[in-house]
Design a protein around this motif. Sequence first.
Motif, PDB file in Angstrom:
ATOM      1  N   ASN A 195       0.816  -1.212   0.000  1.00 33.91           N
ATOM      2  CA  ASN A 195       0.000   0.000   0.000  1.00 33.91           C
ATOM      3  C   ASN A 195       0.854   1.268   0.000  1.00 33.91           C
ATOM      4  N   THR A 196       1.773   1.334  -0.959  1.00 31.42           N
ATOM      5  CA  THR A 196       2.620   2.501  -1.168  1.00 31.42           C
ATOM      6  C   THR A 196       2.656   2.799  -2.660  1.00 31.42           C
ATOM      7  N   LEU A 197       3.261   3.926  -3.029  1.00 29.22           N
ATOM      8  CA  LEU A 197       3.397   4.237  -4.454  1.00 29.22           C
ATOM      9  C   LEU A 197       4.303   3.227  -5.140  1.00 29.22           C
ATOM     10  N   SER A 198       5.292   2.702  -4.398  1.00 28.15           N
ATOM     11  CA  SER A 198       6.150   1.657  -4.944  1.00 28.15           C
ATOM     12  C   SER A 198       5.343   0.388  -5.203  1.00 28.15           C
ATOM     13  N   GLY A 199       4.492   0.028  -4.232  1.00 28.69           N
ATOM     14  CA  GLY A 199       3.625  -1.146  -4.419  1.00 28.69           C
ATOM     15  C   GLY A 199       2.665  -0.951  -5.578  1.00 28.69           C
ATOM     16  N   LEU A 200       2.160   0.281  -5.709  1.00 25.73           N
ATOM     17  CA  LEU A 200       1.280   0.598  -6.830  1.00 25.73           C
ATOM     18  C   LEU A 200       2.002   0.412  -8.161  1.00 25.73           C
ATOM     19  N   SER A 201       3.251   0.887  -8.226  1.00 30.03           N
ATOM     20  CA  SER A 201       4.014   0.752  -9.469  1.00 30.03           C
ATOM     21  C   SER A 201       4.269  -0.712  -9.797  1.00 30.03           C
ATOM     22  N   MET A 240      -7.353  -4.275 -10.697  1.00 32.12           N
ATOM     23  CA  MET A 240      -8.232  -4.100  -9.539  1.00 32.12           C
ATOM     24  C   MET A 240      -7.420  -3.994  -8.251  1.00 32.12           C
ATOM     25  N   GLU A 241      -6.365  -4.799  -8.152  1.00 37.85           N
ATOM     26  CA  GLU A 241      -5.474  -4.711  -6.985  1.00 37.85           C
ATOM     27  C   GLU A 241      -4.807  -3.345  -6.935  1.00 37.85           C
ATOM     28  N   ALA A 242      -4.377  -2.855  -8.101  1.00 35.20           N
ATOM     29  CA  ALA A 242      -3.733  -1.539  -8.164  1.00 35.20           C
ATOM     30  C   ALA A 242      -4.711  -0.446  -7.731  1.00 35.20           C
ATOM     31  N   ALA A 243      -5.969  -0.557  -8.175  1.00 37.17           N
ATOM     32  CA  ALA A 243      -6.985   0.429  -7.801  1.00 37.17           C
ATOM     33  C   ALA A 243      -7.241   0.411  -6.297  1.00 37.17           C
ATOM     34  N   GLU A 244      -7.205  -0.779  -5.700  1.00 37.43           N
ATOM     35  CA  GLU A 244      -7.405  -0.898  -4.254  1.00 37.43           C
ATOM     36  C   GLU A 244      -6.237  -0.266  -3.494  1.00 37.43           C
ATOM     37  N   ILE A 245      -5.024  -0.425  -4.026  1.00 39.32           N
ATOM     38  CA  ILE A 245      -3.845   0.195  -3.402  1.00 39.32           C
ATOM     39  C   ILE A 245      -3.994   1.712  -3.404  1.00 39.32           C
ATOM     40  N   VAL A 246      -4.433   2.265  -4.525  1.00 37.74           N
ATOM     41  CA  VAL A 246      -4.632   3.720  -4.630  1.00 37.74           C
ATOM     42  C   VAL A 246      -5.587   4.200  -3.547  1.00 37.74           C
ATOM     43  N   ARG A 247      -6.662   3.451  -3.341  1.00 37.84           N
ATOM     44  CA  ARG A 247      -7.666   3.850  -2.329  1.00 37.84           C
ATOM     45  C   ARG A 247      -7.106   3.782  -0.910  1.00 37.84           C
ATOM     46  N   ASN A 248      -6.052   2.999  -0.705  1.00 40.29           N
ATOM     47  CA  ASN A 248      -5.470   2.860   0.634  1.00 40.29           C
ATOM     48  C   ASN A 248      -4.331   3.840   0.902  1.00 40.29           C
ATOM     49  N   ILE A 249      -4.015   4.674  -0.078  1.00 38.64           N
ATOM     50  CA  ILE A 249      -2.914   5.628   0.080  1.00 38.64           C
ATOM     51  C   ILE A 249      -3.468   7.021   0.392  1.00 38.64           C
ATOM     52  N   SER A 272      -7.776  13.509  -5.423  1.00 37.54           N
ATOM     53  CA  SER A 272      -9.001  12.727  -5.219  1.00 37.54           C
ATOM     54  C   SER A 272      -9.508  12.139  -6.534  1.00 37.54           C
ATOM     55  N   SER A 273      -9.380  12.911  -7.605  1.00 37.81           N
ATOM     56  CA  SER A 273      -9.844  12.422  -8.911  1.00 37.81           C
ATOM     57  C   SER A 273      -9.017  11.223  -9.388  1.00 37.81           C
ATOM     58  N   GLY A 275      -8.027   8.988  -7.281  1.00 37.54           N
ATOM     59  CA  GLY A 275      -8.375   7.907  -6.367  1.00 37.54           C
ATOM     60  C   GLY A 275      -7.709   7.972  -5.009  1.00 37.54           C
ATOM     61  N   PHE A 276      -6.789   8.913  -4.789  1.00 35.67           N
ATOM     62  CA  PHE A 276      -6.070   8.995  -3.516  1.00 35.67           C
ATOM     63  C   PHE A 276      -6.912   9.708  -2.457  1.00 35.67           C
ATOM     64  N   ARG A 277      -6.700   9.294  -1.210  1.00 36.03           N
ATOM     65  CA  ARG A 277      -7.316  10.005  -0.096  1.00 36.03           C
ATOM     66  C   ARG A 277      -6.427  11.186   0.282  1.00 36.03           C
ATOM     67  N   THR A 278      -7.034  12.282   0.684  1.00 40.99           N
ATOM     68  CA  THR A 278      -6.250  13.453   1.103  1.00 40.99           C
ATOM     69  C   THR A 278      -6.450  13.759   2.583  1.00 40.99           C
ATOM     70  N   ARG A 279      -7.289  12.979   3.233  1.00 39.04           N
ATOM     71  CA  ARG A 279      -7.508  13.150   4.666  1.00 39.04           C
ATOM     72  C   ARG A 279      -7.392  11.799   5.356  1.00 39.04           C
ATOM     73  N   GLY A 280      -6.765  11.791   6.500  1.00 41.02           N
ATOM     74  CA  GLY A 280      -6.591  10.548   7.248  1.00 41.02           C
ATOM     75  C   GLY A 280      -5.422  10.655   8.193  1.00 41.02           C
ATOM     76  N   ASN A 281      -5.356   9.707   9.122  1.00 40.05           N
ATOM     77  CA  ASN A 281      -4.280   9.714  10.115  1.00 40.05           C
ATOM     78  C   ASN A 281      -3.012   9.099   9.534  1.00 40.05           C
TER      79      ASN A 281
END
Length: 369
Positions: A195-201, A240-249, A272-273, A275-281
């Motif tokens: 669940n990182t940009l490296s994992g996404l790549s 689909m796995e890549a899209a899920e990773i984006v949602r977790n970042i 956000s467009s 797929g990334f979250r911009t708010r979270g802990n």
Amino acid sequence: MQKRLVFSTVAAVCIVLKLQIVAVYAQTAFDVEESVLRLETYLVSSTTQMTRGGSQPDWVNDPYSIYPRDHYIAAIGSASDRNQAEARAFTALAAIFGQSVRSEFTVTTMYTEAINRGVITVSENTGVRDMLTTAVTLDRLIGAEIGNIWDSRRGTVYAVAYMEKARAVSIYTDIITINNRNIAQLVSMSESEKNTLSGLSRYRLSALIAGINANYAAVVTLSGGSTSSLNIRSVDSLNMEAAEIVRNITIAVRVTNDRANRVQDAFARVLSSEGFRTRGNNPLYTLEVDVEKSEISFHGNNFIFCRMEVSANLIENQSGSSMFPFNFNLREGHANYANAEAAVFARAEREIHEKFSVSLREYLLSLMP
């Protein structure tokens, strides 16, 4: 005594399972090495002698008169000289498999770069590496050969390119085996790494390779082979796995010297467009943005201008390293500075929407593990 027996049985089962896993990996490594060795033998090419004049050979009109359809795929090319005739014959042969299996330019570029950088492991043999990068476009099939060449002595040279079906099945099955190994290595990581940009790549590159494998599978099938035992990964499942990773970042956005959060919201909308979250802990990444404004006036011009410089930098929070810079500067004028500043902020929002979104996609596309 019974507990000891149960424990011994469980331990024995675990040992057997470990041995089976080791055996599977060993067999996979063996299969890949065998595939590489076979591909190296396909680099050997022979030179065909050209005949000149005389009666037109039957194969000029029908290449299958000398290369039976049951065992071969063949095509004719003609031109004013031998080299062009051979090139056209190879192109005609590849075209038999259809434009639908041709890879896009971006895919070819990324696959080639990944091989050259060692991200995708193929072989120490530079010939094999070059062969695999050439094969992505399917402009020329690996293992295809020129069989006959005839110079009509009337300004046209004819060449026949052929590919033995069994050989095509063997070659492209071997390439799929090599690519399967690379996909398995790319997606082998922990959840925190995933669940990182490296994992996404890694997953996006894996999906790209899976798409190439789908093209090669078409070559195998059209050559009369079967891909049922090759365990080809689905492109859709990897995407689909890549899209899920984006949602977790989560990528936090922090802007200094903003106005009513206009710049911050503009950057956040782009993220956000995608797929990334911009708010979270505890966000993994922060987009740090610095906005500098200054008033400018020009002699003889009644307008007051506001100049804005925007410097954005994507930071990996754990290491503090810079990953992706994005900068631009603008200038807007008005009868007073307040309106000039409002105008430059409005233009900055458009600039972020139009250009940052493109730059971000290009950056994500260029990421390599």
